[in-house]
Structure formats: structure tokens, C-alpha cells
Design an enzyme around this catalytic site. Sequence first.
Site, short mmCIF file in Angstrom:
data_model
loop_
_atom_site.label_atom_id
_atom_site.label_comp_id
_atom_site.label_asym_id
_atom_site.label_seq_id
_atom_site.Cartn_x
_atom_site.Cartn_y
_atom_site.Cartn_z
N LEU A 34 0.81 -1.22 0.00
CA LEU A 34 0.00 0.00 0.00
C LEU A 34 0.84 1.26 0.00
CD1 LEU A 34 -2.75 -1.00 2.60
CD2 LEU A 34 -2.98 -0.95 0.11
N GLY A 35 2.01 1.20 0.62
CA GLY A 35 2.86 2.38 0.68
C GLY A 35 4.16 2.07 1.38
N GLU A 36 5.13 2.95 1.23
CA GLU A 36 6.42 2.78 1.88
C GLU A 36 7.07 4.12 2.10
OE1 GLU A 36 9.70 1.29 -0.68
OE2 GLU A 36 8.10 0.97 -2.15
N GLY A 37 7.99 4.15 3.06
CA GLY A 37 8.74 5.36 3.34
C GLY A 37 9.80 5.09 4.38
N VAL A 42 3.87 -0.58 4.31
CA VAL A 42 2.50 -0.92 4.70
C VAL A 42 1.92 -1.84 3.63
CG1 VAL A 42 0.21 -0.05 5.27
CG2 VAL A 42 2.23 1.30 5.88
N LYS A 57 1.70 -2.74 9.02
CA LYS A 57 2.87 -1.87 8.93
C LYS A 57 4.11 -2.62 9.40
CE LYS A 57 4.53 2.81 9.69
NZ LYS A 57 4.14 4.18 10.07
N ASP A 202 1.53 15.86 11.81
CA ASP A 202 1.50 15.72 10.34
C ASP A 202 0.06 15.59 9.85
OD1 ASP A 202 2.62 15.67 7.81
OD2 ASP A 202 3.03 13.52 7.84
#
Length: 360
Positions: A34-37, A42, A57, A202
Site C-alpha cells: 500500500l505504501g512505503e517510506g 505498509v 505496517k 503531520d
Amino acid sequence: MALLDCVGLCFPCVFNTTPVLKINQATFKILNLLGEGGFSYVYLVQSKNNHGLYALKKIRCPFGNSNFKTAMKEVDNYREFGSPFIIKSIDSSVVQEQDGSKTIYILLPYFENGSLQDIINNNSVNNAPMDEAEALRLFVGVCRGLQSMHRHQVSKNFTIMSTMEPNESDEADENNPFLSNVDESIRDGTELQETVSFAHRDIKPANVMLAKDGTPVLCDLGSCEKARVSVKSRAQAITVQELSNEHCTLPYRAPELLDIKVGDKIDEKIDIWSLGCTLYALLYGYSPFEREELVNGANIRLAISSGSYTFPPTPEYSPAVKDLVRYCLVVDPAQRPSIEEVLTRALQVQREVSVERREV
């Protein structure tokens, strides 16, 4: 703090040709990323037992204790808040890897309805203006989530983790921006009798998800910290600045976080500024300072520091809603309203808009 110590196990295997992850005796199929950083990822996962969908996560901690403590603070954050407007974890696990590093897994709800940013993107693609009443409903929900953070009663299981080793000097401890001025009862994880302010740090449309019933839910609590910080040294100012640059998205970042100096005091009012930017983005598709940069060619940092922005002529919204944005975007944090004042104003505007609609 109740920690599920190292009972999780991640292993590559095949279950119907799909990667599988096992955490605390529960098995999940990994469906997609779903996403990364940074060091976190995730995944969308599906429970083998109930076939439910979840967000998982994964946080890699390759650089020792400091990185691990920061990640564990995030685990605590996902457990701490009891508001329906703030995400809460379902489970978590710590895995000791063979190379000496640690991996943390946090099982979270999956929000099929997406985020406020998804709403903004869909409206942009379809050239559809945001409904004012719906924007206010979502804004009020975000306010309620922030109120729970800003006026939080710390549970007796919560521990504010230091990003430094526990045996370092008192001077080093004072330089840690989120341990200075912290009551010893918090350090010990014992129950407080007074309210403690936390800041999300944030707030932006991408960090507000939508529950099945449409409730806006504050997510991504990795940036959430004790809100009130007095900057007492140059080293502390540098640390706070670095953390702000890392965790606070620039178009939604409060002016006081752009150039932190010795003597500055940072508090939960940083979320109020981000809240105003978020409402503006819901209405017009981007933050007011992104618009200044894209449309008017302004330097985004200078626009933020001076509070310089304008409203587009279209779509048209009521003066009261625009005033609500202005109410939040006050450059001086001492003059910026509290979350209670913003929520009261938002509910008033919501009633006015509702009355106007009935009269039309």
C-alpha cells in the site's frame, strides 16, 4: 507497557502462490504493497482465519536502539488513544532477526473508503467541487480526533520513549526535545492525574482515513509526540528542526517549525495550522501554500512564514467557511485558537450552513 515480545514470526512461504506472514499465531496473506517510506512498509493483508482485510505496517530497525525506541513509541501511540476519530492497532509484534536487527509489525484496520486525499483526487479527476456541508462534517470529525490528542489523559501503560540510551548523561537527556519538561510520572509509565497534550504533527488529507460509516480517522501516528517543547539549547533546536523536516509535510507545516531557534516554544497549535490547510485542501484541492507556489510562483516557505495565501474565485463557498480557514491560519501561535475554539466555531458554521440549505 504490554509488549508482545518476539512472538511474531515472518517467513517466506507459499500459500496459493501468495506470500504469507505469521504474527502471534495468526496467519495473513500479503496481497499488495500500500505504501512505503524510510524503513517502513505498509501492506494490504488478508486473514487466513476470517478472510478480513487489514493494513500491516512493517518497520525495520537496522541501526540499533535509537531506531528501535522510536518505532516502539509509534507502537505505543497506536494503543494509547481511545477515540473513534483516531486509529487504534489490532495487534503488534517484535521479531529479532538473525543479523541482529529487529522488525516491528503493527496490524491496523484497513480503510476501504480511502483517505481525504482520495476524495480530493476524485473530485479533481471528475471536476466536481467538494460539497461544503460534507467538508464541514469531515472537518468537525478531524477536530474531535485532535481534541482527544491535545487534551489526553495518559494511560498507566504509556511510556514516552527516549531516542537516546537510558544510561547517557543528564545533559544529553535535556537535549532530547521530547523528554525535557516531562513529568517523572510519565517517564515511569504511571498514571497521571492531569491532562497531557499530544500533537499529531503531520495533519494532512492523506493522513485522515474514512471508516465504513464515513467517520474521519486520524492515522499515521509515527509523528505523534508530546506536544509542548521548550527549546533550551542549540543542539535541541537542531534536533527539533530535523524531526520537523522529517515528519511534518511542508505545505501543511506551521510557520514556527520552519526555523527553530533557542528559546522557541512549540505546542499543539502546530496541528491547528495544519487543520486550516487541510480544510482549504478539501475545498480547493491543495493546501493554500501549494496554490501560492503553483499559481502565483511564490516561495512556499516565505508564503507560510508570512501567512500569505488567497482563495480561488471558484468553486464558491460561504464566507463563514472561508473565515474558518482564516481562523486557523494565524501566523503567531500564541494568537492561534485552541482546538476547543476551532471545534466550537466549526459547529457554529455547520449549523449556519444547514439552516441556509433548509431555507433555499
